[in-house]
Write a protein that holds these residues in place. Sequence first.
Motif, short mmCIF file in Angstrom:
data_model
loop_
_atom_site.label_atom_id
_atom_site.label_comp_id
_atom_site.label_asym_id
_atom_site.label_seq_id
_atom_site.Cartn_x
_atom_site.Cartn_y
_atom_site.Cartn_z
N ARG A 14 60.43 -115.25 7.51
CA ARG A 14 60.72 -115.50 5.97
C ARG A 14 61.57 -114.11 5.29
N LEU A 15 60.98 -113.05 5.83
CA LEU A 15 61.30 -111.57 5.40
C LEU A 15 62.75 -111.46 6.12
N ALA A 16 62.93 -111.97 7.35
CA ALA A 16 64.40 -111.84 7.88
C ALA A 16 65.09 -112.77 7.43
N LEU A 17 64.81 -113.89 6.85
CA LEU A 17 65.47 -114.78 6.29
C LEU A 17 66.13 -114.55 4.78
N ALA A 18 65.03 -113.84 4.14
CA ALA A 18 65.31 -113.28 2.89
C ALA A 18 66.46 -112.07 3.11
N ALA A 19 66.44 -111.09 4.15
CA ALA A 19 67.14 -109.99 4.19
C ALA A 19 68.61 -110.74 4.55
N ARG A 20 68.70 -111.82 5.29
CA ARG A 20 70.06 -112.24 5.53
C ARG A 20 70.68 -112.77 4.24
N VAL A 21 69.79 -113.42 3.50
CA VAL A 21 70.50 -113.96 2.10
C VAL A 21 70.86 -112.80 1.21
N ARG A 22 70.18 -111.77 1.05
CA ARG A 22 70.48 -110.42 0.49
C ARG A 22 71.86 -109.94 0.96
N ASP A 23 71.68 -109.86 2.27
CA ASP A 23 72.95 -109.32 2.90
C ASP A 23 74.29 -110.07 2.53
N ALA A 24 74.04 -111.40 2.58
CA ALA A 24 75.23 -112.24 2.41
C ALA A 24 75.70 -112.40 0.84
N CYS A 25 74.86 -112.05 -0.02
CA CYS A 25 74.96 -112.04 -1.35
C CYS A 25 75.81 -110.90 -1.64
N ILE A 26 75.12 -109.67 -0.97
CA ILE A 26 76.01 -108.38 -1.13
C ILE A 26 77.36 -108.32 -0.56
N ALA A 27 77.51 -109.06 0.63
CA ALA A 27 78.94 -109.08 1.00
C ALA A 27 79.93 -109.96 0.28
N ALA A 28 79.30 -111.15 -0.32
CA ALA A 28 80.30 -111.82 -0.96
C ALA A 28 80.39 -111.20 -2.65
N ALA A 29 79.66 -110.60 -3.10
CA ALA A 29 80.11 -109.77 -4.16
C ALA A 29 80.85 -108.99 -4.02
N LEU A 30 80.72 -108.07 -3.05
CA LEU A 30 81.77 -106.82 -2.73
C LEU A 30 83.16 -107.70 -2.24
N ALA A 31 83.25 -108.69 -1.70
CA ALA A 31 84.38 -109.12 -1.08
C ALA A 31 84.92 -109.78 -2.57
N GLY A 32 84.32 -110.23 -3.45
CA GLY A 32 84.77 -111.08 -4.65
C GLY A 32 85.31 -109.90 -5.55
N HIS A 33 84.55 -108.96 -5.75
CA HIS A 33 84.93 -107.84 -6.57
C HIS A 33 86.34 -107.07 -6.16
N GLU A 34 86.32 -107.05 -4.76
CA GLU A 34 87.55 -106.30 -4.24
C GLU A 34 88.96 -107.12 -4.46
N GLU A 35 88.52 -108.36 -4.29
CA GLU A 35 89.81 -109.49 -4.56
C GLU A 35 90.17 -109.49 -5.99
N ALA A 36 89.14 -109.31 -6.79
CA ALA A 36 89.40 -109.30 -8.20
C ALA A 36 90.28 -108.01 -8.55
N ALA A 37 89.83 -107.09 -7.83
CA ALA A 37 90.41 -105.64 -8.27
C ALA A 37 91.88 -105.74 -7.83
#
Length: 61
Positions: free
Chosen positions: A6-29
């Motif tokens: 469960r902890l490993a899955l939560a970490a994967r979800v967190r990492d995916a959220c961070i990657a998505a946010a960074l990519a979305g922010h970069e594209e918008a900028a």
Amino acid sequence: MNDDERLALAARVRDACIAAALAGHEEAAIAGLCSEGALEAAISAIQMLDLQAVVDSAAPD
């Protein structure tokens, strides 16, 4: 699913959220959006994240 899995899955979800946010922010900028618009794009990228794909990537082969 045990606690470690469960902890490993939560970490994967967190990492995916961070990657998505960074990519979305970069594209918008790059597109010239202001800081507020870029933040909204980052949040939208997280909302559109394919959680099933994240879960599937965590599943053992």
